[in-house]
Motif scaffolding. Structure first.
Motif, mmCIF file in Angstrom:
data_model
loop_
_atom_site.group_PDB
_atom_site.id
_atom_site.type_symbol
_atom_site.label_atom_id
_atom_site.label_comp_id
_atom_site.label_asym_id
_atom_site.label_seq_id
_atom_site.Cartn_x
_atom_site.Cartn_y
_atom_site.Cartn_z
ATOM 1 N N ALA A 153 0.643 -1.191 0.064
ATOM 2 C CA ALA A 153 0.172 0.172 -0.032
ATOM 3 C C ALA A 153 0.880 1.292 0.178
ATOM 4 C CB ALA A 153 -0.904 0.016 1.297
ATOM 5 N N ARG A 154 1.833 1.215 0.726
ATOM 6 C CA ARG A 154 2.667 2.234 0.967
ATOM 7 C C ARG A 154 3.764 2.567 -0.794
ATOM 8 N NH1 ARG A 154 3.922 0.137 5.818
ATOM 9 N NH2 ARG A 154 5.813 -0.706 5.339
ATOM 10 N N ALA A 155 3.931 1.398 -1.182
ATOM 11 C CA ALA A 155 4.697 1.714 -2.621
ATOM 12 C C ALA A 155 3.617 2.188 -3.587
ATOM 13 C CB ALA A 155 5.033 0.332 -2.997
ATOM 14 N N LEU A 211 14.190 9.029 -5.060
ATOM 15 C CA LEU A 211 14.497 7.705 -4.898
ATOM 16 C C LEU A 211 14.605 7.525 -3.350
ATOM 17 C CD1 LEU A 211 17.037 6.836 -7.587
ATOM 18 C CD2 LEU A 211 14.904 5.939 -7.486
ATOM 19 N N VAL A 212 15.046 8.160 -2.460
ATOM 20 C CA VAL A 212 15.492 7.996 -1.138
ATOM 21 C C VAL A 212 14.061 8.077 -0.433
ATOM 22 C CG1 VAL A 212 16.354 8.886 1.085
ATOM 23 C CG2 VAL A 212 17.611 8.820 -0.920
ATOM 24 N N TYR A 213 13.180 9.013 -0.929
ATOM 25 C CA TYR A 213 12.008 9.290 -0.668
ATOM 26 C C TYR A 213 10.696 7.922 -0.659
ATOM 27 C CZ TYR A 213 6.803 10.741 -0.642
ATOM 28 O OH TYR A 213 5.429 11.043 -0.552
ATOM 29 N N ILE A 214 11.108 7.230 -1.951
ATOM 30 C CA ILE A 214 10.334 6.206 -2.234
ATOM 31 C C ILE A 214 10.796 5.021 -1.014
ATOM 32 C CG2 ILE A 214 9.897 4.468 -3.738
ATOM 33 C CD1 ILE A 214 10.086 6.769 -5.925
ATOM 34 N N LEU A 215 12.015 4.843 -1.101
ATOM 35 C CA LEU A 215 12.567 3.816 -0.311
ATOM 36 C C LEU A 215 12.034 3.976 1.347
ATOM 37 C CD1 LEU A 215 16.357 3.479 -1.530
ATOM 38 C CD2 LEU A 215 14.103 1.974 -2.058
ATOM 39 N N MET A 216 12.234 5.247 2.082
ATOM 40 C CA MET A 216 11.568 5.708 3.255
ATOM 41 C C MET A 216 10.144 5.283 3.221
ATOM 42 S SD MET A 216 14.153 6.844 4.776
ATOM 43 C CE MET A 216 15.332 5.910 3.964
ATOM 44 N N TYR A 217 9.532 5.640 2.278
ATOM 45 C CA TYR A 217 7.918 5.643 2.201
ATOM 46 C C TYR A 217 7.662 3.708 2.268
ATOM 47 C CZ TYR A 217 3.328 7.393 1.205
ATOM 48 O OH TYR A 217 2.056 8.089 1.417
ATOM 49 N N VAL A 218 8.219 3.221 1.509
ATOM 50 C CA VAL A 218 8.138 1.730 1.539
ATOM 51 C C VAL A 218 8.492 1.135 2.846
ATOM 52 C CG1 VAL A 218 8.768 -0.396 0.339
ATOM 53 C CG2 VAL A 218 8.207 1.563 -0.878
ATOM 54 N N ALA A 219 9.639 1.663 3.552
ATOM 55 C CA ALA A 219 10.294 0.945 4.564
ATOM 56 C C ALA A 219 9.397 1.625 5.895
ATOM 57 C CB ALA A 219 11.678 1.638 4.804
ATOM 58 N N LEU A 230 9.248 4.847 7.183
ATOM 59 C CA LEU A 230 10.016 5.739 8.028
ATOM 60 C C LEU A 230 9.400 7.066 7.805
ATOM 61 C CD1 LEU A 230 13.556 4.298 7.198
ATOM 62 C CD2 LEU A 230 12.068 3.864 9.149
ATOM 63 N N ALA A 231 8.259 7.311 8.313
ATOM 64 C CA ALA A 231 7.282 8.280 7.962
ATOM 65 C C ALA A 231 8.194 9.770 8.228
ATOM 66 C CB ALA A 231 5.895 8.313 8.878
ATOM 67 N N ASN A 232 8.708 9.915 9.448
ATOM 68 C CA ASN A 232 9.345 11.274 9.468
ATOM 69 C C ASN A 232 10.482 11.403 8.708
ATOM 70 O OD1 ASN A 232 7.743 11.657 11.787
ATOM 71 N ND2 ASN A 232 8.916 10.797 13.444
ATOM 72 N N SER A 250 9.205 12.483 5.246
ATOM 73 C CA SER A 250 8.688 13.789 5.247
ATOM 74 C C SER A 250 9.692 14.921 5.080
ATOM 75 C CB SER A 250 7.601 14.116 6.480
ATOM 76 O OG SER A 250 6.518 13.313 6.377
ATOM 77 N N MET A 251 10.803 14.578 5.880
ATOM 78 C CA MET A 251 12.085 15.543 5.757
ATOM 79 C C MET A 251 12.684 15.261 4.371
ATOM 80 S SD MET A 251 15.194 15.550 8.631
ATOM 81 C CE MET A 251 15.847 14.192 7.993
ATOM 82 N N VAL A 252 12.622 14.065 3.760
ATOM 83 C CA VAL A 252 13.290 13.964 2.279
ATOM 84 C C VAL A 252 12.328 14.656 1.393
ATOM 85 C CG1 VAL A 252 13.895 12.211 0.665
ATOM 86 C CG2 VAL A 252 14.417 11.987 3.034
ATOM 87 N N TRP A 253 11.022 14.521 1.505
ATOM 88 C CA TRP A 253 9.931 15.058 0.718
ATOM 89 C C TRP A 253 10.141 16.645 0.847
ATOM 90 C CZ3 TRP A 253 6.347 18.730 1.218
ATOM 91 C CH2 TRP A 253 5.532 18.977 0.147
#
Length: 137
Positions: free
Chosen positions: A58-60, A103-111, A113-115, A118-121
């Motif tokens: 769902a996160r992906a 790319l890092v944002y996508i990886l953080m989303y799937v993993a 790692l919400a905070n 959001s920082m990477v976004w």
């Protein structure tokens, strides 16, 4: 005759345009070999199937939607920067960093790692604004 060449920033636009497809593939990863009746990917009704997914799938899928949402601003910023005659090296670097951050944002989303996500976004958004204004003089 002048031959136009693709700048690194334009290549980054291509990569950014492919990121949502990457996210969709990630959300569907490992489900193609399973029958639909066992929860495998349903190509007859893919949106409903994706809407029923949970956890990292769902996160992906959410990362896919966000990648599509971020794309027009990035494309516009790169095109405007080129039209304004931005220093190419600076524009290329900013565009490359933007894609890496996405790319890092996508990886953080799937993993999940919400905070951090959001920082990477926010950093990617700031990078996009910088791209928009890099040609301003």
């Amino acid at each position: 005759m002048t031959v136009a060449r693709f700048t690194l920033a334009y290549w980054c636009v291509l990569v950014a345009a492919l990121l949502p497809i990457f996210c969709a593939g990630l959300a569907k990863w490992g489900t193609f070999s399973k029958p639909r009746s066992d929860g495998g990917f349903d190509n007859h009704n893919p949106r409903a199937w994706l809407a029923q997914q949970t956890d990292w799938r769902a996160r992906a899928n959410a990362a896919q939607a966000n990648s599509f949402e971020a794309l027009p601003f990035f494309i516009g910023a790169v095109v405007i920067a080129h039209q304004l005659g931005a220093y190419q090296t600076r524009l290329d670097l900013l565009a490359f960093v933007y894609v890496v951050l996405r790319l890092v944002y996508i990886l953080m989303y799937v993993a999940n790692l919400a905070n951090l996500r959001s920082m990477v976004w926010g950093l990617a958004l700031a990078m996009n604004v910088a791209i928009l204004f890099v040609g301003y003089r």
